[in-house]
Design a protein around this motif. Structure first.
Motif, PDB file in Angstrom:
ATOM      1  N   SER A   1       0.830  -1.208   0.000  1.00 57.77           N
ATOM      2  CA  SER A   1       0.000   0.000   0.000  1.00 57.77           C
ATOM      3  C   SER A   1       0.864   1.256   0.000  1.00 57.77           C
ATOM      4  CB  SER A   1      -0.925   0.007   1.224  1.00 57.77           C
ATOM      5  OG  SER A   1      -1.828  -1.073   1.179  1.00 57.77           O
ATOM      6  N   TYR A   2       1.938   1.222   0.787  1.00 53.50           N
ATOM      7  CA  TYR A   2       2.838   2.379   0.875  1.00 53.50           C
ATOM      8  C   TYR A   2       3.569   2.599  -0.450  1.00 53.50           C
ATOM      9  CZ  TYR A   2       6.859   5.191   2.334  1.00 53.50           C
ATOM     10  OH  TYR A   2       7.836   6.160   2.433  1.00 53.50           O
ATOM     11  N   ILE A   3       4.006   1.513  -1.076  1.00 53.19           N
ATOM     12  CA  ILE A   3       4.676   1.620  -2.382  1.00 53.19           C
ATOM     13  C   ILE A   3       3.731   2.252  -3.407  1.00 53.19           C
ATOM     14  CG2 ILE A   3       5.611   0.296  -4.324  1.00 53.19           C
ATOM     15  CD1 ILE A   3       6.721  -1.688  -2.255  1.00 53.19           C
ATOM     16  N   ASP A   4       2.482   1.796  -3.415  1.00 47.85           N
ATOM     17  CA  ASP A   4       1.504   2.352  -4.354  1.00 47.85           C
ATOM     18  C   ASP A   4       1.256   3.834  -4.073  1.00 47.85           C
ATOM     19  OD1 ASP A   4       1.252  -0.108  -5.561  1.00 47.85           O
ATOM     20  OD2 ASP A   4      -0.566  -0.675  -4.457  1.00 47.85           O
ATOM     21  N   ALA A   5       1.175   4.192  -2.793  1.00 48.10           N
ATOM     22  CA  ALA A   5       0.872   5.572  -2.425  1.00 48.10           C
ATOM     23  C   ALA A   5       2.006   6.529  -2.762  1.00 48.10           C
ATOM     24  CB  ALA A   5       0.552   5.648  -0.929  1.00 48.10           C
ATOM     25  N   THR A   6       3.219   6.011  -2.828  1.00 50.00           N
ATOM     26  CA  THR A   6       4.379   6.883  -3.072  1.00 50.00           C
ATOM     27  C   THR A   6       4.972   6.716  -4.468  1.00 50.00           C
ATOM     28  OG1 THR A   6       5.832   5.193  -2.095  1.00 50.00           O
ATOM     29  CG2 THR A   6       5.019   6.931  -0.628  1.00 50.00           C
TER      30      THR A   6
ATOM     31  N   LYS B   1      13.184  18.026  -1.154  1.00 47.51           N
ATOM     32  CA  LYS B   1      11.773  18.149  -1.504  1.00 47.51           C
ATOM     33  C   LYS B   1      11.128  16.777  -1.644  1.00 47.51           C
ATOM     34  CE  LYS B   1       8.030  20.342  -2.658  1.00 47.51           C
ATOM     35  NZ  LYS B   1       7.277  21.135  -1.674  1.00 47.51           N
ATOM     36  N   ARG B   2      11.842  15.829  -2.271  1.00 49.37           N
ATOM     37  CA  ARG B   2      11.285  14.483  -2.395  1.00 49.37           C
ATOM     38  C   ARG B   2      11.042  13.869  -1.028  1.00 49.37           C
ATOM     39  NH1 ARG B   2      14.502   9.191  -4.490  1.00 49.37           N
ATOM     40  NH2 ARG B   2      15.568   9.671  -2.536  1.00 49.37           N
ATOM     41  N   GLN B   3      12.021  13.994  -0.120  1.00 47.89           N
ATOM     42  CA  GLN B   3      11.854  13.417   1.204  1.00 47.89           C
ATOM     43  C   GLN B   3      10.717  14.096   1.959  1.00 47.89           C
ATOM     44  OE1 GLN B   3      13.399  10.633   2.266  1.00 47.89           O
ATOM     45  NE2 GLN B   3      11.867  10.755   3.879  1.00 47.89           N
ATOM     46  N   GLN B   4      10.565  15.405   1.750  1.00 48.98           N
ATOM     47  CA  GLN B   4       9.467  16.112   2.386  1.00 48.98           C
ATOM     48  C   GLN B   4       8.118  15.543   1.932  1.00 48.98           C
ATOM     49  OE1 GLN B   4       9.445  20.380   1.792  1.00 48.98           O
ATOM     50  NE2 GLN B   4       7.333  20.570   2.468  1.00 48.98           N
ATOM     51  N   ARG B   5       7.978  15.286   0.651  1.00 49.70           N
ATOM     52  CA  ARG B   5       6.741  14.723   0.127  1.00 49.70           C
ATOM     53  C   ARG B   5       6.528  13.292   0.633  1.00 49.70           C
ATOM     54  NH1 ARG B   5       5.275  15.365  -5.970  1.00 49.70           N
ATOM     55  NH2 ARG B   5       3.389  14.474  -5.010  1.00 49.70           N
ATOM     56  N   LEU B   6       7.618  12.526   0.750  1.00 45.22           N
ATOM     57  CA  LEU B   6       7.496  11.177   1.312  1.00 45.22           C
ATOM     58  C   LEU B   6       7.080  11.244   2.778  1.00 45.22           C
ATOM     59  CD1 LEU B   6      10.622   9.396  -0.238  1.00 45.22           C
ATOM     60  CD2 LEU B   6       8.217   8.972  -0.814  1.00 45.22           C
ATOM     61  N   ASP B   7       7.642  12.193   3.519  1.00 48.04           N
ATOM     62  CA  ASP B   7       7.298  12.347   4.937  1.00 48.04           C
ATOM     63  C   ASP B   7       5.841  12.750   5.119  1.00 48.04           C
ATOM     64  OD1 ASP B   7       9.875  11.683   5.631  1.00 48.04           O
ATOM     65  OD2 ASP B   7      10.544  13.760   5.889  1.00 48.04           O
ATOM     66  N   GLU B   8       5.288  13.445   4.137  1.00 48.40           N
ATOM     67  CA  GLU B   8       3.895  13.888   4.215  1.00 48.40           C
ATOM     68  C   GLU B   8       2.921  12.767   3.882  1.00 48.40           C
ATOM     69  OE1 GLU B   8       3.943  17.090   1.470  1.00 48.40           O
ATOM     70  OE2 GLU B   8       4.820  18.541   2.878  1.00 48.40           O
ATOM     71  N   THR B   9       3.440  11.670   3.336  1.00 46.71           N
ATOM     72  CA  THR B   9       2.600  10.518   2.993  1.00 46.71           C
ATOM     73  C   THR B   9       2.426   9.628   4.224  1.00 46.71           C
ATOM     74  OG1 THR B   9       3.467  10.547   0.724  1.00 46.71           O
ATOM     75  CG2 THR B   9       2.338   8.545   1.455  1.00 46.71           C
ATOM     76  N   GLU B  10       1.193   9.264   4.502  1.00 48.40           N
ATOM     77  CA  GLU B  10       0.932   8.402   5.656  1.00 48.40           C
ATOM     78  C   GLU B  10       1.599   7.040   5.457  1.00 48.40           C
ATOM     79  OE1 GLU B  10      -2.835   6.489   8.165  1.00 48.40           O
ATOM     80  OE2 GLU B  10      -3.173   7.839   6.462  1.00 48.40           O
ATOM     81  N   VAL B  11       2.300   6.595   6.492  1.00 53.48           N
ATOM     82  CA  VAL B  11       3.006   5.308   6.424  1.00 53.48           C
ATOM     83  C   VAL B  11       2.217   4.265   7.214  1.00 53.48           C
ATOM     84  CG1 VAL B  11       5.159   4.086   6.896  1.00 53.48           C
ATOM     85  CG2 VAL B  11       5.213   6.522   6.292  1.00 53.48           C
ATOM     86  N   PRO B  12       1.720   3.215   6.558  1.00 50.19           N
ATOM     87  CA  PRO B  12       1.032   2.134   7.285  1.00 50.19           C
ATOM     88  C   PRO B  12       2.000   1.497   8.282  1.00 50.19           C
ATOM     89  CG  PRO B  12       0.650   1.951   4.914  1.00 50.19           C
ATOM     90  CD  PRO B  12       1.737   2.972   5.094  1.00 50.19           C
ATOM     91  N   PRO B  13       1.483   0.960   9.379  1.00 49.98           N
ATOM     92  CA  PRO B  13       2.354   0.402  10.432  1.00 49.98           C
ATOM     93  C   PRO B  13       3.409  -0.575   9.922  1.00 49.98           C
ATOM     94  CG  PRO B  13       0.084   0.465  11.181  1.00 49.98           C
ATOM     95  CD  PRO B  13       0.057   0.851   9.733  1.00 49.98           C
TER      96      PRO B  13
ATOM     97  N   LEU C   1      10.521   0.233   5.615  1.00 48.08           N
ATOM     98  CA  LEU C   1      10.814   0.743   4.278  1.00 48.08           C
ATOM     99  C   LEU C   1      10.880   2.267   4.290  1.00 48.08           C
ATOM    100  CD1 LEU C   1      11.213   0.551   1.248  1.00 48.08           C
ATOM    101  CD2 LEU C   1       8.730   0.279   0.978  1.00 48.08           C
ATOM    102  N   ALA C   2       9.969   2.914   4.992  1.00 47.29           N
ATOM    103  CA  ALA C   2       9.971   4.384   5.068  1.00 47.29           C
ATOM    104  C   ALA C   2      11.257   4.888   5.709  1.00 47.29           C
ATOM    105  CB  ALA C   2       8.759   4.876   5.843  1.00 47.29           C
ATOM    106  N   ARG C   3      11.723   4.190   6.754  1.00 49.84           N
ATOM    107  CA  ARG C   3      12.972   4.600   7.415  1.00 49.84           C
ATOM    108  C   ARG C   3      14.175   4.395   6.504  1.00 49.84           C
ATOM    109  NH1 ARG C   3      11.184   1.815  12.042  1.00 49.84           N
ATOM    110  NH2 ARG C   3      12.810   0.259  11.714  1.00 49.84           N
ATOM    111  N   GLN C   4      14.160   3.315   5.731  1.00 47.08           N
ATOM    112  CA  GLN C   4      15.267   3.068   4.805  1.00 47.08           C
ATOM    113  C   GLN C   4      15.328   4.159   3.740  1.00 47.08           C
ATOM    114  OE1 GLN C   4      17.717   0.553   5.035  1.00 47.08           O
ATOM    115  NE2 GLN C   4      16.771   0.480   7.054  1.00 47.08           N
TER     116      GLN C   4
END
Length: 365
Positions: free
Chosen positions: A228-233, A284-296, A301-304
């Motif tokens: 879900s996170y991969i699809d969202a980002t 800017k890319r990381q900012q947009r990734l940080d603004e995306t909700e990360v499922p538990p 993956l988000a931290r990596q």
């Protein structure tokens, strides 16, 4: 005082003394019985072993952990459960390649199982899941695998011990129910921990009977969240990958030289590209990734991705300083950081590829 009164008081004193002696004897007998029970019976029970193991972890006593856990047997079992069908569902592999990979994982089992054991002991001693460094064969991908990713897939560092439940005795074997929770998805689970009694009567933890079932329970939850996170980002990643590809081409054009040395004008132009476009785009890319909700289940993956961005920015900052000051040491630091970033990116690619394989296989850990 007459003779009768004196005799009566003397008799009462003797009665009190006998009572005191009787109470003392009773307490002494109870103490002896408790001591005998503790040293000759309780210390030779699985209950005692699990209690001492809990204390050892709390007190960061790695030697005690070695005493109460058969680490060689346990790490071997965990490795087998973790890798038993590692390549079974990868349709991109030919049968010959799959067999080759499976043999490879059998060959490297001593190193990986030993590394897992050492990582667990380091966790006990320091409270942190550290990774190999220096010249360790498990550092990075020296052995052909990513040990960091291997540890993550084991779920060991993402699992919290809650309490000891029922203990079932079966002669010289026993099974203890250990209530745990998987930290990312907060999924509760009961591990069935096997214990064996040695010849001297003492017990050791020797296996986790349903460890594979634990992996099969947690993996679909995490894989679903990661997918879900991969699809969202995906749009964010695709858009900025296109930008970075263009920057790379521009950088190559600006860095062309017939002498092998960059001119002052080239260094200035490259520095402007890095400072004004590359680094801001990374942020800017990381900012947009940080603004995306990360499922538990996708937190790892988000931290990596975040770590990759931070390492890349540091590498470019050192490269930028090297350009502006014409310092080779800064270029060397940038190169080291770039290699670290590549290792993280390979790990991210592994996660994404593994998730793609697992989308239609809910029980693949």
């Amino acid at each position: 005082m007459d003779d009768y009164t004196w005799k009566r008081k003397l008799q009462q004193r003797r009665i009190r003394q006998r009572r005191r002696f009787g109470l003392f004897f009773l307490l002494l007998s109870a103490l002896i019985a408790a001591t005998v029970w503790y040293f000759f019976f309780y210390v030779r029970t699985p209950e005692y072993t699990l209690k001492q193991l809990t204390i050892a972890v709390e007190q960061r006593d790695a030697d005690a952990v070695r005493r109460y856990v058969n680490l060689d047997v346990l790490s071997s079992q965990i490795y087998d459960d973790l890798t038993v069908d590692l390549f079974a569902y990868d349709s991109t592999l030919t049968p010959a390649t799959r067999v080759m990979f499976e043999k490879f994982y059998i060959t490297i089992k001593p190193q990986l199982a030993g590394g897992l054991e050492q990582a667990a002991l380091n966790r006990v001693e320091t409270g942190v899941w550290g990774l190999p460094d220096g010249t360790d064969i498990l550092k990075g991908r020296q052995l052909g695998i990513d040990f960091e990713r291997f540890i993550e897939r084991s779920q060991l560092r993402n699992t919290t011990w809650i309490r000891i439940g029922a203990i079932h005795h079966e002669g010289t074997s026993a099974t203890a129910d250990i209530e745990i929770v998987e930290d990312y998805t907060q999924t509760p689970f009961t591990l069935q921990v096997g214990l064996e009694q040695a010849d001297d009567g003492r017990w050791q933890v020797s296996c986790i009977k349903n460890y594979r079932q634990y992996l099969d329970t947690i993996a679909p939850l995490q894989n679903g969240d990661i997918a879900s996170y991969i699809d969202a980002t995906q749009d964010i990643i695709d858009r900025y990958n296109s930008d970075f590809s263009a920057y790379q081409q521009h950088f190559s054009q600006l860095a062309k030289t017939s002498t092998g040395e960059l001119s002052a004008a080239q260094r200035k132009t490259l520095a402007a590209l890095i400072a004004d476009e590359v680094i801001p785009s990374l942020k800017k890319r990381q900012q947009r990734l940080d603004e995306t909700e990360v499922p538990p289940g996708a937190q790892y993956l988000a931290r990596q991705r975040q770590q990759s961005t931070e390492t890349t920015i540091k590498a470019w900052q050192h490269f930028l300083k090297g350009l502006r000051e014409n310092r080779q040491s800064e270029f060397a630091t940038a190169e080291t950081l770039h290699k670290q970033e590549l290792a993280i990116d390979l790990r991210i690619q592994d996660i994404i590829r593994h998730t793609a394989i697992s989308r239609n296989i809910p029980n693949l850990p």
